[in-house]
Enzyme design. Structure first.
Site, PDB file in Angstrom:
ATOM      1  N   CYS A  28       0.850  -1.196   0.000  1.00 43.01           N
ATOM      2  CA  CYS A  28       0.000   0.000   0.000  1.00 43.01           C
ATOM      3  C   CYS A  28       0.884   1.242   0.000  1.00 43.01           C
ATOM      4  CB  CYS A  28      -0.927   0.014   1.212  1.00 43.01           C
ATOM      5  SG  CYS A  28      -0.030   0.126   2.774  1.00 43.01           S
TER       6      CYS A  28
ATOM      7  N   CYS B 139       3.578   1.761   2.621  1.00 46.41           N
ATOM      8  CA  CYS B 139       4.874   1.103   2.415  1.00 46.41           C
ATOM      9  C   CYS B 139       5.814   2.003   1.615  1.00 46.41           C
ATOM     10  CB  CYS B 139       4.694  -0.222   1.662  1.00 46.41           C
ATOM     11  SG  CYS B 139       3.666  -1.424   2.512  1.00 46.41           S
TER      12      CYS B 139
ATOM     13  N   CYS C  56      31.467 -30.422 -10.170  1.00 43.58           N
ATOM     14  CA  CYS C  56      31.417 -29.421 -11.254  1.00 43.58           C
ATOM     15  C   CYS C  56      30.436 -28.309 -10.909  1.00 43.58           C
ATOM     16  CB  CYS C  56      30.981 -30.073 -12.566  1.00 43.58           C
ATOM     17  SG  CYS C  56      32.052 -31.394 -13.156  1.00 43.58           S
TER      18      CYS C  56
ATOM     19  N   ASP D 124      -5.427 -17.309   8.642  1.00 44.35           N
ATOM     20  CA  ASP D 124      -6.273 -16.129   8.551  1.00 44.35           C
ATOM     21  C   ASP D 124      -7.716 -16.618   8.380  1.00 44.35           C
ATOM     22  OD1 ASP D 124      -6.886 -13.320   8.152  1.00 44.35           O
ATOM     23  OD2 ASP D 124      -7.221 -13.837   6.056  1.00 44.35           O
TER      24      ASP D 124
ATOM     25  N   ASP E 138      -2.155  -9.926   3.999  1.00 42.16           N
ATOM     26  CA  ASP E 138      -1.369 -10.559   5.059  1.00 42.16           C
ATOM     27  C   ASP E 138       0.122 -10.562   4.761  1.00 42.16           C
ATOM     28  OD1 ASP E 138      -3.688 -11.358   6.583  1.00 42.16           O
ATOM     29  OD2 ASP E 138      -4.069 -12.815   5.007  1.00 42.16           O
TER      30      ASP E 138
END
Length: 801
Positions: free
Chosen positions: A16, A19, A86, A498, A700
């Site tokens: 959002c 942030c 390798c 949740d 979340d």
């Protein structure tokens, strides 16, 4: 301040504007930095003074805030690797290269994935590093081109094997002459002639076995050792000793030459047999990915200018109208314009029951239209479809390394030099003490040690299991983002679910609406208008309820969503508050008169919200979200696996506990704000629990990132695929126990592989050292040890989860 340099940084994990604002604010507080963060583009444009701040420090600061910094990524096809030594060598060198964030090289898929900083080096630089080590590398090829190349390589291996077998069989036949007892099998003198054996063995040694010499040279020139070093040393010792014996016989025909041409030739042939079987078996480990790719429809019927036209699916464009008849595959992702049908989505979601679909509902490309003709609009095509997203994730997961593989890589890195040392010691002990002065038995024992100890099986033990495990998961609608998550899932002790959209359907409906003053139509109109701008599932339910009641939506201003509390808005200049007790308390609105009624609704598992206009309580509205049919059984399965199950929600305690009791969840965290969910995860982790957070992958995001394993409930086209460690494509909680079961079985399979690979070498070396193992027997055993490991991994395909 000196002239500022410009840098663009891709940022992951922003959900959002809060942030992006936070990142921007923190960066701009750094000395010599001016930053602008764009949420939509998920990028930060940063101008910085290189004398005051290091660009890496800016990226580190972003990561410390809990967000990811995107790096450029290149996928490489790498040719020439023969064993884990390798792949470990290439990976080690790339990870030490300045500008490389992380590099993983997978022996089983013959591929590498490199995250790098484009400001410090280019793809050509990375490829150059690999080539300098003596291997071939190109950027990931088109699948068809890659398939053709693999088939050509397989044909080449078969041709070389046939030639090697034809030349080696006469030499193998001469072994009958060396048996300690006479079995009556005639051995022609020509076959026993040293120069005839030389003619047969030389092409096998230097033409067919050239790849072993090339590989050994590459390894030794880079101060490392691999399987090729052991094979080249062992076969060369046998071949050149035989050449010397043939010359001695030529100079003195009276002596009986000790020839080992058959040992070197048969060894190379048997190793080629093993490599061929290994390649065929490895091809089967990617069968799940091939199956996914084959799901895609090949053609689509589009309607352009009123006419139906069949075109290849890769020519479908966004916005095209497509006709899909019964029995046809839906070509791309989109939504239905007209018609009704049921769609079999099992190939994408793992759900066996067809889903009823009608106008306005989404459909997923590659699923099967069962019984109705529909017209749909193409919304995602090509690489943007759900199937392409799933294929990409499975490819990346199959190419990634699980942490347990680091142990195998470390062992392989030191194993070859130790084996060479053991072979030298074995030779000296035999030559000096066991059979003093006798070169042949000492040479045989040393060669057997070199050959039996090749670490091929060790290098394949983990990646083959990861490939099969992730492929099987994809077939079940379980997407593991990488091998580390497939491994980490088996350690989980606690599941945090949740509520909305995970335990429940996430599509709530209004069950109760009361206006205190009796003016329900007028109040409902205000409530619908206030909730209309919100994207919350409860708001959508209220708006749909208003629509069913024929309410006219009024104009809304000053809308504000307050997570964990409710919403505020202005309707015709009047303030309206809709939400929990906490919102009423915050706005100093009296609500206690209706506490008994609201509590009764909450005890029924409903979410009840107070409605206040201009600071006065005017009514309440209750919304119920029904539990998914599979939730109760899924949670019982989780408990049967020995896991603790908790539920976390922003709902009040009564509602949360009512839902929890319906499905059998014992622990509930209620009235938790979105930003507090991550704290609940941390609380459980502090108690020593390994926690999986299960949510929608968007709201979340902080808790998904904090958990040991983040699991998203999605539809395959959800943003959750990009943000979570694991995605349950179909949205069915029952897939969660399957994911955990698959992780446990995969880890069990890996441990079996590692045990037998190590046990085989540990037991084989002393047996070879004491002379009880002929070199050609050691070669056969070594060659088929790799095949046995891959075959054991393939058993995962049949495992029940």
């Amino acid at each position: 301040m000196s002239e500022l340099k410009n840098m663009n940084v891709g940022i992951t994990g922003m959900t959002c504007s809060a942030c992006s604002t936070r990142i921007e604010k923190v960066l701009n507080k750094m000395e010599g930095v001016e930053a602008n963060v764009n949420l939509a583009m998920e990028k930060a444009n940063v101008r910085y003074d290189e004398h005051l701040v290091d660009p890496e420090h800016i990226k580190t600061r972003i990561e410390k805030l809990g967000y990811g910094v995107q790096k450029e990524r290149v996928e490489l096809d790498i040719q020439g690797m023969t064993c884990s030594a390798c792949s470990s060598r290439i990976q080690k060198v790339l990870n030490k290269t300045d500008g490389v964030g992380q590099a993983t090289v997978n022996l089983a898929t013959e591929a590498g994935v490199v995250e790098y900083d484009p400001e410090k080096l280019s793809v050509e630089d990375i490829i150059g590093k690999v080539k300098k080590l003596g291997y071939e590398a190109v950027t990931k090829q088109d699948r068809e081109e890659q398939k053709e190349q693999k088939e050509e390589e397989l044909s080449k291996k078969k041709r070389k094997l046939w030639l090697s077998a034809i030349l080696s069989l006469p030499l193998l036949y001469t072994m009958f002459a060396h048996l300690p007892w006479d079995i009556g099998v005639p051995v022609p003198d020509l076959l026993m002639n040293p120069w005839f054996q030389f003619i047969l063995a030389t092409p096998v040694q230097f033409y067919i076995g050239a790849s072993f010499y090339n590989g050994a040279y590459r390894a030794l020139s880079n101060k490392s050792a691999n399987m090729d070093v052991l094979v080249a040393l062992g076969t060369s010792a046998a071949y050149f000793y035989s050449v010397v014996e043939a010359i001695r016989w030529k100079l003195n025909p009276e002596i009986m030459p000790e020839l080992y041409f058959e040992t070197s030739a048969v060894l190379i042939t048997l190793i080629l047999v093993g490599k061929l079987f290994e390649a065929l078996a490895k091809g089967r480990t990617t069968a799940a990915l091939t199956k996914l790719l084959n799901l895609q429809a090949k053609e689509a019927t589009v309607i352009r200018e009123g006419k139906e036209e069949e075109i290849p699916v890769d020519q479908v464009q966004v916005g095209d109208e497509i006709l899909v008849k019964p029995g046809e595959k839906i070509p791309v992702d989109g939504s239905i314009l007209s018609g009704k049908t049921s769609v079999d989505e099992s190939m994408i979601t793992g759900e066996s029951i067809p889903v009823e679909k009608q106008a306005g509902e989404p459909v997923i490309g590659a699923t099967l239209n069962k019984n109705g003709t529909i017209r749909m609009e193409a919304e995602r095509v090509g690489k943007d479809t759900a199937l392409s997203g799933i294929v990409k994730i499975v490819e990346e997961a199959q190419g990634s390394k699980a942490p347990i593989q680091r142990t195998a890589d470390t062992i392989s890195g030191i194993f070859v030099p130790i084996v060479v040392g053991i072979a030298v010691v074995t030779f000296l002990i035999w030559y000096i003490f066991v059979a003093p002065g006798e070169l042949p038995p000492a040479l045989e024992a040393a060669i057997a040690v070199l050959v039996i100890a090749c670490p091929c099986a060790l290098g394949l033990a983990t990646p083959t299991s990861i490939m099969v495990g992730t492929g099987k998961g994809a077939e079940q609608g379980i997407l593991f983002k990488g091998g580390e998550y497939l491994e980490g899932t088996h350690r989980l002790t606690t599941i945090l679910l949740d509520k909305t959209g995970t335990v429940t359907k996430g599509k709530p409906e209004v069950t109760d609406f009361v206006a205190v003053n009796g003016q329900e139509k007028e109040l409902l109109a205000k409530v619908v208008a206030a909730e209309n701008p919100s994207e919350h599932p409860l708001a959508e339910a209220i708006v749909q309820y208003g629509d069913s009641q024929g309410v006219q939506v009024e104009g809304t201003t000053d809308f504000e969503a307050i997570p964990g509390y409710g919403i505020k808005a202005a309707i015709d200049g009047k303030r309206i508050d809709i939400g929990t007790r906490k919102l009423m308390d915050r706005e100093k609105i009296t609500w206690e008169d209706y506490e008994e009624v609201i509590s009764g609704l909450e005890e029924e598992g409903k979410t009840a919200m107070y409605i206040a206009v201009e600071g006065q309580l005017e009514g309440y509205i209750a919304v119920a979200d029904t539990v998914k049919e599979t939730s109760k059984q899924a949670i019982r399965h989780l408990k049967d696996l020995g896991l603790q199950v908790f539920m976390v929600t922003g709902d009040n305690k009564r509602t949360a506990e009512a839902i929890a009791s319906q499905v059998g969840i014992d622990g509930v965290f209620a009235e938790v704000l979105p930003e507090e969910k991550a704290e609940k995860v941390k609380e459980l982790q502090k108690q020593g629990q390994k926690v999986a957070m299960v949510g929608d992958g968007i709201n979340d995001a902080p808790s998904l990132a904090t958990a040991d394993i983040g699991i998203a409930i999605g539809t395959g086209s959800d943003v959750a695929i990009e943000t979570a460690d694991i995605t349950l494509v179909g949205g069915d909680l029952a897939h969660l126990s399957k994911a955990i079961g698959l992780s446990r079985k995969t880890m069990q399979n890996i441990r079996q592989n590692l045990f037998w690979a190590l046990a085989y070498n540990t037991a084989g070396i002393p047996v070879a050292a004491i002379g009880l193992l002929a070199p050609w027997v050691a070669g056969a055993a070594m060659a088929f040890s790799s095949v046995s490991v891959v075959t054991n991994s393939l058993r995962l395909k049949r495992a029940k989860i």
